[in-house]
Design an enzyme around this catalytic site. Structure first.
Site, PDB file in Angstrom:
ATOM      1  N   SER A   1      84.362 -36.085 -17.895  1.00  0.00           N
ATOM      2  CA  SER A   1      84.467 -35.933 -16.440  1.00  0.00           C
ATOM      3  C   SER A   1      84.245 -34.494 -16.003  1.00  0.00           C
ATOM      4  O   SER A   1      84.093 -34.229 -14.825  1.00  0.00           O
ATOM      5  CB  SER A   1      85.841 -36.342 -15.915  1.00  0.00           C
ATOM      6  OG  SER A   1      86.524 -37.169 -16.764  1.00  0.00           O
TER       7      SER A   1
ATOM      8  N   HIS B   1      79.262 -40.562 -16.542  1.00  0.00           N
ATOM      9  CA  HIS B   1      80.637 -40.405 -16.071  1.00  0.00           C
ATOM     10  C   HIS B   1      81.042 -41.613 -15.231  1.00  0.00           C
ATOM     11  O   HIS B   1      80.653 -41.735 -14.074  1.00  0.00           O
ATOM     12  CB  HIS B   1      80.776 -39.098 -15.267  1.00  0.00           C
ATOM     13  CG  HIS B   1      82.152 -38.878 -14.748  1.00  0.00           C
ATOM     14  ND1 HIS B   1      82.421 -38.206 -13.584  1.00  0.00           N
ATOM     15  CD2 HIS B   1      83.363 -39.269 -15.241  1.00  0.00           C
ATOM     16  CE1 HIS B   1      83.721 -38.197 -13.385  1.00  0.00           C
ATOM     17  NE2 HIS B   1      84.312 -38.836 -14.369  1.00  0.00           N
TER      18      HIS B   1
ATOM     19  N   GLU C   1      78.197 -41.339 -12.329  1.00  0.00           N
ATOM     20  CA  GLU C   1      77.482 -40.058 -12.265  1.00  0.00           C
ATOM     21  C   GLU C   1      76.690 -39.931 -13.567  1.00  0.00           C
ATOM     22  O   GLU C   1      77.278 -39.968 -14.652  1.00  0.00           O
ATOM     23  CB  GLU C   1      78.464 -38.885 -12.153  1.00  0.00           C
ATOM     24  CG  GLU C   1      78.953 -38.624 -10.750  1.00  0.00           C
ATOM     25  CD  GLU C   1      79.894 -37.422 -10.666  1.00  0.00           C
ATOM     26  OE1 GLU C   1      79.953 -36.793  -9.611  1.00  0.00           O
ATOM     27  OE2 GLU C   1      80.603 -37.132 -11.656  1.00  0.00           O
TER      28      GLU C   1
ATOM     29  N   ASN D   1      84.228 -34.541  -8.955  1.00  0.00           N
ATOM     30  CA  ASN D   1      85.449 -33.821  -9.331  1.00  0.00           C
ATOM     31  C   ASN D   1      85.400 -32.340  -8.963  1.00  0.00           C
ATOM     32  O   ASN D   1      86.435 -31.726  -8.737  1.00  0.00           O
ATOM     33  CB  ASN D   1      85.726 -34.000 -10.829  1.00  0.00           C
ATOM     34  CG  ASN D   1      86.312 -35.376 -11.119  1.00  0.00           C
ATOM     35  OD1 ASN D   1      86.753 -36.079 -10.208  1.00  0.00           O
ATOM     36  ND2 ASN D   1      86.306 -35.779 -12.377  1.00  0.00           N
TER      37      ASN D   1
END
Ligand code: 3HC
Length: 667
Positions: free
Chosen positions: A408, A429, A441, A479
């Site tokens: 991540s 991800h 992702e 993130n």
């Protein structure tokens, strides 16, 4: 210009065919062609009946969304459909693929409908922030009843041909290959039958209980959206004794109101954004893809199990590897349990579960990955561990296998460098729960080969994900932006806001939860150093006391046995302690400041990500936040929302608090 509509005579049946790739959207030229063809059929004494069908992969998939917001061109779709229904010779819709939105409304305007068994029918306008605006809200309940009309228009999901036939929407189901021939034969059979069944002349029976139940059952789903309430009002109008003309006038008024609003603009933006996200800049769309027939997953924890389910559900065999038998058994058990929960909810049949589980090979033998076409590593976030795994994969896996990490945050290039084939390494991800969340992702490393990236993007579609390409940067797109929000939320807490106030600003905005509710759900202890004597901030103070969130019934909130949250006096005391300890001056924090410091900062970070080339386009960032974090759909995602708020307002809000503003926001 040649018309996209052609007519063909089969004896006394006139077949009207649309050929408008890719999805036969009802653009101005299609509407003009349809109107002319119907007029031709009506005027020709040699024509006894008409059939409307489409070439290509689908019946009309709806109005042409690209035309929305541009000046109207005659004839309007409602007038074309009225002309079809008013024809004094039977018109039969022959449906294959998906008859959606305006396409469904064309079919409802026809006197009869026959469909291939694989066809689907639906009114998805609500997903574009709209409602069926070509008579659909008035004809649908008149044919199928108020209850099904509410379900179809309120939620927007299509129904199968079989269900449509049971509801009286389809007169006959036929084979895929014989659709045209069967439609012509059907038309000939009913050519002389009178009176012609016209939906507008039917009556819909009011069903106030169904309306009340539908509103109540879907209150959560509809929260914040304008279109569902307007749709329900139109369906009610169809069954309250109003005439058809009154009903369509009301429908038009509601449709135009929604069309002019920001929600529909946002939802239409997302429709195109999701399709655009699948396109990779600089890679030819027809690049040869690597075949993915067997997938390997390393790690049978929550992520590894969820990731595996995506492939199993799509019929792709998975070999899942763990280090210990008990962890492997636990992981396999959770996969089965998740599938069985879907059976209990009626979403899967028991034999589908068995078919999926049959495709799963759990093993402790790492070398079982040797023949996999794609291996996804899903172990915990530790660079050394990941490098060791990729080194082993490099020696073990067959040539051409794609090696993916579900990291991540970590640097995919560094992971790739631990192999002798960095061109085959990519980030995948997934978001938790990986079998449910739509977002993927796809992280393009510096050396990732074009065909590897294209293969993974295509595979994402096969397993039902919405994929976005991200560059290598800490936290990728989602993130990295989330981090800004969490950092500012923590500072705001210290400066005088409460967790409740900050969270409420976010939930009022339309997020499913705020920063602290999210921390409690994910675990306050996530990323914690695990040393209770080392306390450097409020979060660490909570973690040191065992306030790890929902799982310990205490985090930023207190929780009862039903996981209901209440503000915590203990947390308030800890915050006060930290305010004193850090000598932070106390102020009243306004909700607007929370917006500026937690939402505008995310927009700013998104703009920086874009400037650094870590996202391909602003709309990709919107797709990430809508599909991965529950950003409210009706605002179109952070970047679209910022353009609606106005970049100058966002910049002013950021500058007020001393943030360094991304250049692209100033343009
Ligand atoms: N108008 C304009 N373009 C459309 C379109 C539409 N209604 N539907 C699809 N397209 C375009 C897509 O943007 C895409 O373009 P691209 O290749 O340039 O990216 C291309 O057609 C193919 O679409 P998909 O990638 O989505 O193809 P799929 O095969 O995966 O799905 C589909 C096909 C199920 C038909 C899907 O495209 C879809 O759901 N379309 C939208 C249907 C819809 O919302 N209809 C209602 C429109 S509003 C309306 O009808 C108002 C009326 O009530 C007055």
């Amino acid at each position: 210009m040649t018309s996209p509509i052609r007519t063909e005579r089969h004896g006394d049946v006139l077949v009207i065919v649309s050929n408008t790739p890719p999805v036969n959207a009802l653009s101005a030229t299609v509407r003009q062609g349809l109107a002319a063809a119907i007029a031709e059929g009506v005027a020709d004494p040699g024509v006894a009946a008409m059939v409307i069908r489409c070439d290509g992969r689908t019946f009309f998939a709806g109005a042409d969304i690209k035309e929305f917001g541009t000046p109207p061109v005659e004839p309007s779709l409602p007038s074309v459909i009225d002309a079809i229904e008013a024809a004094d010779k039977p018109v039969v819709a022959a449906i294959h693929g998906t008859a959606l939105g305006g396409g469904c409304e064309v079919a409802l305007g026809c006197h009869y409908r026959i469909a291939a068994s694989s066809a689907k029918i639906g009114t998805p306008e609500v997903k574009l922030g709209l409602l069926p605006g070509a008579g659909g809200t008035q004809r649908l309940p008149r044919i199928a009843g108020v209850k099904l009309a509410l379900e179809m228009t309120g939620k927007g999901d299509p129904i199968t041909a079989a269900r449509a036939r049971d509801a009286g929407l389809i007169d006959m189901i036929v084979g895929q290959d014989s659709l045209e021939a069967d439609a012509i034969a059907f038309a000939r059979d009913i050519a002389a039958k009178r009176p012609l069944p016209r939906a507008s002349q039917k009556t819909a029976t009011a069903d106030p209980d169904a309306v009340a139940a539908f509103r109540k059952d879907n209150a959560r789903r509809f929260r914040g959206f304008d279109a569902p309430a307007a749709t329900i009002a139109c369906i009610e109008k169809a069954s309250d004794g109003s005439s058809f003309a009154e009903g369509v006038a009301f429908e038009r008024q509601q449709f135009l109101k929604l069309m002019g609003g920001t929600q529909s603009a946002a939802q239409r933006h997302l429709f195109f954004a999701e399709r655009q996200a699948a396109k990779i800049d600089g890679i030819a769309p027809n690049i040869a893809l690597r075949p993915i027939r067997h997938v390997g997953v390393i790690g049978a924890g929550t992520m590894g199990g969820g990731i595996s389910m995506n492939f199993l559900s799509a019929g792709i065999p998975v070999t899942i590897v763990e280090m210990q038998q008990d962890a492997l058994d636990r992981g396999t058990g959770v996969i089965r349990k998740n599938y069985e929960a879907s059976v209990a909810k009626g979403r899967l049949k028991p034999d589908q579960v068995e078919a999926a589980m049959h495709l799963l090979t759990p093993t402790l033998d790492f070398s079982a990955l040797a023949d996999c076409d794609l291996v996804i590593e899903a172990v915990y976030e530790n660079m050394d561990v990941k490098k060791e795994i990729f080194g082993r994969l490099d020696t073990l896996c067959k040539s051409g296998a794609i090696l993916a990490s579900n990291t991540s945050y970590l640097d995919v290039d560094e992971i790739a460098a631990s192999t002798g084939r960095p061109q085959d390494v990519v980030g995948m991800h997934f978001f938790s729960p990986a079998n449910v969340m739509k977002l993927l992702e796809v992280v393009r490393g510096e050396k990732t080969a074009d065909d590897v990236l294209a293969t993974v993007m295509a595979l994402a579609k096969t397993i039902g994900k919405v994929a976005v390409v991200a560059g290598v940067t800490f936290g990728f797109i989602g993130n990295r932006m989330l981090r800004q929000r969490q950092t500012e939320a923590a500072k705001l807490l210290l400066e005088g806001a409460s967790p409740e106030q900050i969270d409420k600003v976010h939930t009022d905005f339309g997020m499913p939860m705020g920063p602290f509710q999210m921390a409690d759900l994910a675990g306050v202890d996530i990323g914690w150093h695990r040393d209770p004597t080392r306390i450097e901030n409020i979060r660490e103070a909570l973690a040191a006391e065992g306030r790890w969130g929902q799982k310990t019934k205490a985090g930023f909130y207190d929780y009862d046995d039903t996981r209901k949250a209440t503000p915590s006096p203990r947390v308030a005391a800890i915050i006060d302690e930290w305010r004193a300890k850090t000598a932070t001056p106390q102020r009243t924090i306004t909700d607007q400041e929370i917006v500026e410091r937690t939402l505008y900062t995310m927009v700013n970070e998104g703009a920086l990500i874009l400037e650094e080339g870590k996202a391909q386009r602003a709309s990709d960032i919107d797709v990430v936040w809508i599909n991965g974090y529950g950003w409210p759909v009706y605002t179109g995602g952070p970047m679209f929302w910022a353009s609606m708020v106005g970049h100058s307002t966002v910049v002013a809000g950021l500058e007020k608090h001393g943030f360094a503003v991304a250049n692209s926001l100033r343009k």
